[in-house]
Design an enzyme around this catalytic site. Structure first.
Site, PDB file in Angstrom:
ATOM      1  CE  LYS A  80      -3.949   1.878   2.638  1.00  0.00           C
ATOM      2  NZ  LYS A  80      -4.827   1.679   3.811  1.00  0.00           N
ATOM      3  CB  SER A 155      -8.107   3.516   2.597  1.00  0.00           C
ATOM      4  OG  SER A 155      -7.271   2.950   3.585  1.00  0.00           O
ATOM      5  CB  SER A 179      -8.339   0.681   5.563  1.00  0.00           C
ATOM      6  OG  SER A 179      -9.049   1.854   5.342  1.00  0.00           O
TER       7      SER A 179
HETATM    8  N1  GLN Z   1     -13.067   4.069   5.908  1.00  0.00           N
HETATM    9  C1  GLN Z   1     -12.574   4.525   7.177  1.00  0.00           C
HETATM   10  C2  GLN Z   1     -12.196   5.976   7.066  1.00  0.00           C
HETATM   11  O1  GLN Z   1     -12.458   6.549   6.077  1.00  0.00           O
HETATM   12  C3  GLN Z   1     -11.422   3.692   7.609  1.00  0.00           C
HETATM   13  C4  GLN Z   1     -10.186   3.995   6.880  1.00  0.00           C
HETATM   14  C5  GLN Z   1      -9.015   3.169   7.307  1.00  0.00           C
HETATM   15  O2  GLN Z   1      -9.157   2.157   7.987  1.00  0.00           O
HETATM   16  N2  GLN Z   1      -7.851   3.654   6.939  1.00  0.00           N
HETATM   17  O3  GLN Z   1     -11.649   6.550   7.941  1.00  0.00           O
END
Ligand code: GLN
Length: 484
Positions: A80, A155, A179
């Protein structure tokens, strides 16, 4: 299709180690798979072709010299793009970091290199890991390999899509509120958010430091366990990494579930849960019953406050962490600023996308004098109650089983104009980050539209090994299909 791209990471490592396969052949097969698939899927921000081939050849010659190879011998791995790989651009899918070359390896990247893994590319994400669909990437949208009109989740959507489409057998994601698990569920993968403190975050660009964890994404539990074994462990460079962190995880299934107590938290099966998902999760749990598990209805009464709590704490920490992107030290530097404050304003105004700006404003507001007690402090209290819910329930049961997401992968554009609808897609994953326990998503079925469904399993902190064993048991029974 090339059979080398269908091999598991464990098989690749074994065959490269015993000399029946060359790391270079494996790298070449995956690079050509990326060439044929990634124009459609768009999982990668950067493909490290030259680097991957060079490292693969070094691994082959290391073996030819009779040296013992590491745990991930010749295994291609996608990273990532919020994790630092020395000398490689790290963007967080943000214009503000365009051109930023990582000056050092994240601790886990150094470990992967020691284990003879082959880093094959950097994957797309929602900008600074803020989002659930990859639509917040400043560069482009990654597609779900199961259905190109659907989001891959976020994400870590690029990391999920890369593994589902067999462009790499393994990838790393980061999970702050879901994410890793949510994109794993959407793309039919195993995705683990290890216990907070299990994996070093030194070299992960911080989003919300009290919540962030790095973890593996894979097509099988065995592979996820293999990757976790390579990256887990205490690291003095990360003060939140725990001396309790284990370093070996087998991922072998249980013979029987006799004596295991599995809780089904009723708050996770409420209105809004897609009936197909409910059914599929129950099928998996009923299977565990047939092999001896005791299934109990339990309650986590503060679940309803988790999303609101997270959207105070995560933005507050993000507002503070992201203050360092000021145009002076890293990446984008606005032109024609007449003063230092104008430089900050212009750099940040031009460099950050709308969701990141929204989080910075939310967080700054929640932390500001006069509002701190009403928002930030209140959220910390709610967080404690949510963590206590888990502590209490784990006196009664060994694991929790829930859906990973309320729906399967949604279509592009379906939620992108409504931030709250987007935030709600993490309703089942956020509580584990707030509590810091171990949780994962394992595929448990397909919807009638042929989209993957994820079962979330949650264990008390530092029970990651047992959690993987339970997931492997479900995996064996489900026999989830892979994409061709
Ligand atoms: N979707 C969640 C957010 O927007 C979690 C994101 C994540 O785990 N990095 O914060």
């Amino acid at each position: 299709m090339n059979h080398l791209t269908s091999l598991s990471a464990a098989q690749i490592a074994k065959n490269v180690s015993d000399g029946s396969l060359k790391a270079e052949e494996v790298a070449t097969a995956h690079l050509s798979r990326i060439k044929s698939e990634d124009s459609k899927v768009k999982a990668f921000i950067a493909v490290l072709e030259e680097h991957a081939l060079k490292v693969a050849r070094q691994i082959d010659s290391k073996r030819a010299q009779g040296k013992k190879l590491g745990k991930l011998a010749g295994v291609p791995i996608a990273i990532k793009d919020n994790i630092l790989v020395k000398g490689v651009e790290t963007t967080c899918a943000s214009k503000i970091l365009k051109g930023f070359m990582a000056p050092y390896d994240a601790s886990i990247i150094a470990k992967l290199k020691e284990e003879d893994a082959v880093i094959i590319g950097k994957t797309n994400l929602d900008e600074f890991a803020m989002g659930s669909s990859n639509e917040n990437s400043a560069f482009f949208k990654t597609k779900n390999p199961w259905n190109l009109d659907a989001v891959p989740g976020g994400s870590s959507g690029g990391s999920a899509a890369a593994v589902a489409a067999k462009m790499a057998p393994l990838s790393l994601g980061s999970d702050t509120g879901g994410s890793i698990r949510q994109p794993a569920a959407f793309c039919g993968l195993v995705g683990l958010k290890p216990t907070y403190g299990q994996v070093s975050r030194y070299g992960l660009i911080a989003f919300a430091s009290s919540l962030d964890q790095i973890g593996p994404m894979a097509r099988s539990v065995e592979d996820a366990a293999l990757l976790l074994s390579s990256i887990a462990g205490h690291d003095l460079k990360d003060s939140t990494s725990s001396p309790q962190a284990a370093t070996h995880f087998s991922g072998a299934p249980l013979e029987s579930a006799r004596g295991l107590r599995i809780g089904m938290p009723r708050e996770y099966f409420a209105e809004g849960l897609d009936p197909e998902i409910r059914k599929s999760v129950w099928n998996a749990v009923n299977f565990l019953k047939t092999i001896g598990a005791e299934v109990k209805d339990v309650s986590l009464p503060h679940t309803a406050y988790a999303v609101a709590t997270y959207y105070i704490i995560a933005p507050s920490e993000a507002a503070s962490n992201l203050a360092r992107f000021d145009g002076v030290r890293y990446g984008h530097h606005a032109q024609d600023a007449r003063s230092l404050s104008e430089l900050y304003e212009k750099t940040r105004g031009e460099g950050f996308g709308p969701e990141v700006k929204r989080r910075i404003m939310l967080g700054t507001y929640a932390l500001s004098s006069g509002y701190y007690d009403a928002y930030y402090n209140q959220a910390q209290k709610a967080r404690t109650l949510i963590a206590q819910d888990f502590e209490n329930v784990f006196k009664e049961v060994d694991f929790l089983a829930t859906p990973t997401t309320p729906t399967a992968a949604f279509k592009f554009g379906e939620k992108s104009s409504d931030p709250v609808a987007m935030y709600l897609s993490d309703i089942f994953t956020i509580p584990s980050n707030l509590a810091g326990n171990a949780s994962l998503s394992v595929p448990c079925g397909l919807t009638k539209d042929h989209l993957p469904i994820g079962l979330q399993l949650i264990a008390p902190a530092f029970q990651d090994e047992k959690l993987l064993a339970l997931a492997a048991t479900v995996e064996k029974a489900v026999n989830f299909p892979q994409l061709n």
